[in-house]
Scaffold this motif. Structure first.
Motif, PDB file in Angstrom:
ATOM      1  N   PHE A  21       2.419   3.052   4.168  1.00 30.71           N
ATOM      2  CA  PHE A  21       1.302   3.193   3.238  1.00 30.71           C
ATOM      3  C   PHE A  21       1.730   2.912   1.802  1.00 30.71           C
ATOM      4  N   TYR A  22       2.797   3.568   1.360  1.00 31.60           N
ATOM      5  CA  TYR A  22       3.205   3.449  -0.037  1.00 31.60           C
ATOM      6  C   TYR A  22       3.876   2.119  -0.358  1.00 31.60           C
ATOM      7  N   ASN A  23       4.607   1.554   0.584  1.00 32.85           N
ATOM      8  CA  ASN A  23       5.338   0.314   0.303  1.00 32.85           C
ATOM      9  C   ASN A  23       4.565  -0.933   0.679  1.00 32.85           C
ATOM     10  N   SER A  24       3.732  -0.836   1.698  1.00 29.73           N
ATOM     11  CA  SER A  24       3.022  -2.024   2.197  1.00 29.73           C
ATOM     12  C   SER A  24       1.519  -1.942   2.025  1.00 29.73           C
ATOM     13  N   ASN A  25       1.035  -0.868   1.415  1.00 23.55           N
ATOM     14  CA  ASN A  25      -0.402  -0.661   1.220  1.00 23.55           C
ATOM     15  C   ASN A  25      -1.186  -0.770   2.527  1.00 23.55           C
ATOM     16  N   ASN A  26      -0.633  -0.219   3.603  1.00 26.09           N
ATOM     17  CA  ASN A  26      -1.270  -0.237   4.911  1.00 26.09           C
ATOM     18  C   ASN A  26      -2.269   0.924   4.976  1.00 26.09           C
ATOM     19  N   GLY A  27      -3.546   0.603   4.959  1.00 22.31           N
ATOM     20  CA  GLY A  27      -4.593   1.618   4.937  1.00 22.31           C
ATOM     21  C   GLY A  27      -4.625   2.484   6.181  1.00 22.31           C
ATOM     22  N   ALA A  28      -4.382   1.891   7.350  1.00 26.72           N
ATOM     23  CA  ALA A  28      -4.386   2.657   8.593  1.00 26.72           C
ATOM     24  C   ALA A  28      -3.254   3.685   8.590  1.00 26.72           C
ATOM     25  N   ALA A  29      -2.122   3.304   8.052  1.00 31.16           N
ATOM     26  CA  ALA A  29      -0.997   4.245   7.965  1.00 31.16           C
ATOM     27  C   ALA A  29      -1.367   5.396   7.032  1.00 31.16           C
TER      28      ALA A  29
END
Length: 58
Positions: A21-29
């Motif tokens: 989430f924090y490094n890849s901006n993955n919303g699902a994470a």
């Protein structure tokens, strides 16, 4: 002590999703992190209740 072990395991499990989430901006994470943090809050509340009951029983 069993619930405390669950807290440690939950935090360990969250670590990967938090990185995503924090490094890849993955919303699902991020959604999974939010759910896990809610579960963590519930466990923490249960542990607090148990500790208070045990302390007051002395």
């Amino acid at each position: 002590m069993e619930k405390f072990e669950k807290v440690k395991q939950l935090i360990s499990d969250i670590e990967t999703d938090a990185g995503k989430f924090y490094n890849s901006n993955n919303g699902a994470a991020g959604t999974r992190v939010r759910k896990a943090m809610q579960d963590l809050k519930v466990l923490a509340t249960e542990i607090r209740k148990e500790v208070t009951e045990k302390k007051n029983a002395k």
